[in-house]
Design a protein around this motif. Structure first.
Motif, PDB file in Angstrom:
ATOM      1  N   THR A  15     -18.142  68.887 -19.252  1.00  0.00           N
ATOM      2  CA  THR A  15     -18.908  70.114 -19.443  1.00  0.00           C
ATOM      3  C   THR A  15     -17.994  71.327 -19.445  1.00  0.00           C
ATOM      4  O   THR A  15     -18.129  72.213 -20.292  1.00  0.00           O
ATOM      5  N   ALA A  16     -17.067  71.370 -18.506  1.00  0.00           N
ATOM      6  CA  ALA A  16     -16.110  72.480 -18.455  1.00  0.00           C
ATOM      7  C   ALA A  16     -15.300  72.535 -19.751  1.00  0.00           C
ATOM      8  O   ALA A  16     -15.094  73.615 -20.318  1.00  0.00           O
ATOM      9  N   PHE A  17     -14.859  71.392 -20.243  1.00  0.00           N
ATOM     10  CA  PHE A  17     -14.109  71.346 -21.491  1.00  0.00           C
ATOM     11  C   PHE A  17     -14.968  71.845 -22.648  1.00  0.00           C
ATOM     12  O   PHE A  17     -14.525  72.639 -23.472  1.00  0.00           O
ATOM     13  N   PHE A  18     -16.215  71.393 -22.704  1.00  0.00           N
ATOM     14  CA  PHE A  18     -17.155  71.789 -23.758  1.00  0.00           C
ATOM     15  C   PHE A  18     -17.353  73.310 -23.775  1.00  0.00           C
ATOM     16  O   PHE A  18     -17.391  73.936 -24.828  1.00  0.00           O
ATOM     17  N   LEU A  19     -17.470  73.916 -22.576  1.00  0.00           N
ATOM     18  CA  LEU A  19     -17.703  75.354 -22.458  1.00  0.00           C
ATOM     19  C   LEU A  19     -16.405  76.159 -22.435  1.00  0.00           C
ATOM     20  O   LEU A  19     -16.453  77.395 -22.384  1.00  0.00           O
ATOM     21  N   ARG A  20     -15.283  75.460 -22.461  1.00  0.00           N
ATOM     22  CA  ARG A  20     -13.960  76.099 -22.389  1.00  0.00           C
ATOM     23  C   ARG A  20     -13.805  76.917 -21.118  1.00  0.00           C
ATOM     24  O   ARG A  20     -13.330  78.059 -21.123  1.00  0.00           O
ATOM     25  N   LEU A  21     -14.245  76.314 -20.011  1.00  0.00           N
ATOM     26  CA  LEU A  21     -14.108  76.895 -18.681  1.00  0.00           C
ATOM     27  C   LEU A  21     -13.194  76.001 -17.855  1.00  0.00           C
ATOM     28  O   LEU A  21     -13.036  74.822 -18.162  1.00  0.00           O
ATOM     29  N   LYS A  22     -12.666  76.550 -16.789  1.00  0.00           N
ATOM     30  CA  LYS A  22     -11.953  75.710 -15.838  1.00  0.00           C
ATOM     31  C   LYS A  22     -13.003  74.950 -15.033  1.00  0.00           C
ATOM     32  O   LYS A  22     -14.100  75.456 -14.784  1.00  0.00           O
ATOM     33  N   ARG A  24     -13.090  74.329 -11.942  1.00  0.00           N
ATOM     34  CA  ARG A  24     -13.395  75.043 -10.697  1.00  0.00           C
ATOM     35  C   ARG A  24     -14.397  76.179 -10.955  1.00  0.00           C
ATOM     36  O   ARG A  24     -15.268  76.448 -10.130  1.00  0.00           O
ATOM     37  N   THR A  25     -14.275  76.836 -12.089  1.00  0.00           N
ATOM     38  CA  THR A  25     -15.220  77.906 -12.444  1.00  0.00           C
ATOM     39  C   THR A  25     -16.626  77.330 -12.587  1.00  0.00           C
ATOM     40  O   THR A  25     -17.593  77.893 -12.070  1.00  0.00           O
ATOM     41  N   LEU A  26     -16.736  76.198 -13.275  1.00  0.00           N
ATOM     42  CA  LEU A  26     -18.035  75.550 -13.432  1.00  0.00           C
ATOM     43  C   LEU A  26     -18.602  75.136 -12.070  1.00  0.00           C
ATOM     44  O   LEU A  26     -19.785  75.336 -11.791  1.00  0.00           O
ATOM     45  N   ASP A  27     -17.759  74.586 -11.208  1.00  0.00           N
ATOM     46  CA  ASP A  27     -18.196  74.203  -9.858  1.00  0.00           C
ATOM     47  C   ASP A  27     -18.717  75.411  -9.094  1.00  0.00           C
ATOM     48  O   ASP A  27     -19.762  75.338  -8.429  1.00  0.00           O
ATOM     49  N   MET A  29     -19.892  78.227 -10.345  1.00  0.00           N
ATOM     50  CA  MET A  29     -21.129  78.679 -10.965  1.00  0.00           C
ATOM     51  C   MET A  29     -22.308  77.825 -10.512  1.00  0.00           C
ATOM     52  O   MET A  29     -23.396  78.352 -10.240  1.00  0.00           O
ATOM     53  N   ARG A  30     -22.090  76.522 -10.408  1.00  0.00           N
ATOM     54  CA  ARG A  30     -23.148  75.628  -9.942  1.00  0.00           C
ATOM     55  C   ARG A  30     -23.497  75.948  -8.488  1.00  0.00           C
ATOM     56  O   ARG A  30     -24.665  76.053  -8.114  1.00  0.00           O
ATOM     57  N   TRP A  31     -22.487  76.131  -7.661  1.00  0.00           N
ATOM     58  CA  TRP A  31     -22.700  76.403  -6.243  1.00  0.00           C
ATOM     59  C   TRP A  31     -23.442  77.720  -6.036  1.00  0.00           C
ATOM     60  O   TRP A  31     -24.314  77.820  -5.176  1.00  0.00           O
ATOM     61  N   LEU A  32     -23.120  78.727  -6.857  1.00  0.00           N
ATOM     62  CA  LEU A  32     -23.771  80.032  -6.744  1.00  0.00           C
ATOM     63  C   LEU A  32     -25.133  80.076  -7.434  1.00  0.00           C
ATOM     64  O   LEU A  32     -25.892  81.025  -7.256  1.00  0.00           O
ATOM     65  N   GLY A  33     -25.433  79.064  -8.247  1.00  0.00           N
ATOM     66  CA  GLY A  33     -26.748  78.959  -8.858  1.00  0.00           C
ATOM     67  C   GLY A  33     -26.916  79.662 -10.183  1.00  0.00           C
ATOM     68  O   GLY A  33     -28.041  79.899 -10.615  1.00  0.00           O
ATOM     69  N   TYR A  34     -25.822  79.998 -10.868  1.00  0.00           N
ATOM     70  CA  TYR A  34     -25.999  80.641 -12.173  1.00  0.00           C
ATOM     71  C   TYR A  34     -25.315  79.889 -13.314  1.00  0.00           C
ATOM     72  O   TYR A  34     -25.189  80.416 -14.409  1.00  0.00           O
ATOM     73  N   GLY A  35     -24.943  78.674 -13.096  1.00  0.00           N
ATOM     74  CA  GLY A  35     -24.377  77.847 -14.161  1.00  0.00           C
ATOM     75  C   GLY A  35     -25.475  77.093 -14.887  1.00  0.00           C
ATOM     76  O   GLY A  35     -26.671  77.292 -14.638  1.00  0.00           O
ATOM     77  N   PRO A  36     -25.079  76.220 -15.796  1.00  0.00           N
ATOM     78  CA  PRO A  36     -26.068  75.407 -16.518  1.00  0.00           C
ATOM     79  C   PRO A  36     -26.850  74.512 -15.555  1.00  0.00           C
ATOM     80  O   PRO A  36     -26.345  74.133 -14.483  1.00  0.00           O
ATOM     81  N   ARG A  37     -28.063  74.168 -15.922  1.00  0.00           N
ATOM     82  CA  ARG A  37     -28.869  73.232 -15.122  1.00  0.00           C
ATOM     83  C   ARG A  37     -28.127  71.910 -15.053  1.00  0.00           C
ATOM     84  O   ARG A  37     -27.469  71.509 -16.012  1.00  0.00           O
ATOM     85  N   PHE A  38     -28.225  71.250 -13.929  1.00  0.00           N
ATOM     86  CA  PHE A  38     -27.551  69.970 -13.747  1.00  0.00           C
ATOM     87  C   PHE A  38     -28.497  68.982 -13.097  1.00  0.00           C
ATOM     88  O   PHE A  38     -29.577  69.339 -12.641  1.00  0.00           O
TER      89      PHE A  38
END
Length: 69
Positions: A15-22, A24-27, A29-38
C-alpha cells in the motif's frame, strides 16, 4: 500471477508503495486515524485496493491552498 487471480488486498508495504509513501508514514496515518480504511485478517493489517483508491480520490485538489476538485 495474472490480474484476474491477483488478490484485492494489499499489505502495508504494498500500500505504501502504491501511494508512494514511506511505510512508516502509512503506519502513522493509520495510528492517527486519517489514512486509508484497513482491515484486520487474523491479526494482519490489509488494505483493499478500492478503499485505497477511494481514499486517494477524496484528496484530489486543484491548488495547494486546499481547494478540492
Amino acid at each position: 500471477m495474472t490480474k484476474e487471480t491477483e488478490s484485492p488486498y494489499l499489505t502495508p508495504k504494498e500500500t505504501a508503495f502504491f501511494l508512494r509513501l514511506k511505510r512508516r508514514t502509512l503506519d502513522n496515518m493509520r495510528w492517527l486515524g486519517y489514512g486509508p480504511r484497513f482491515r484486520k485478517h487474523g491479526g494482519r493489517i490489509l488494505y483493499h485496493r478500492d478503499d485505497v483508491t477511494a481514499w486517494s480520490d477524496a484528496r484530489r485538489r486543484r491548488s495547494t491552498s486546499g481547494e478540492r476538485d
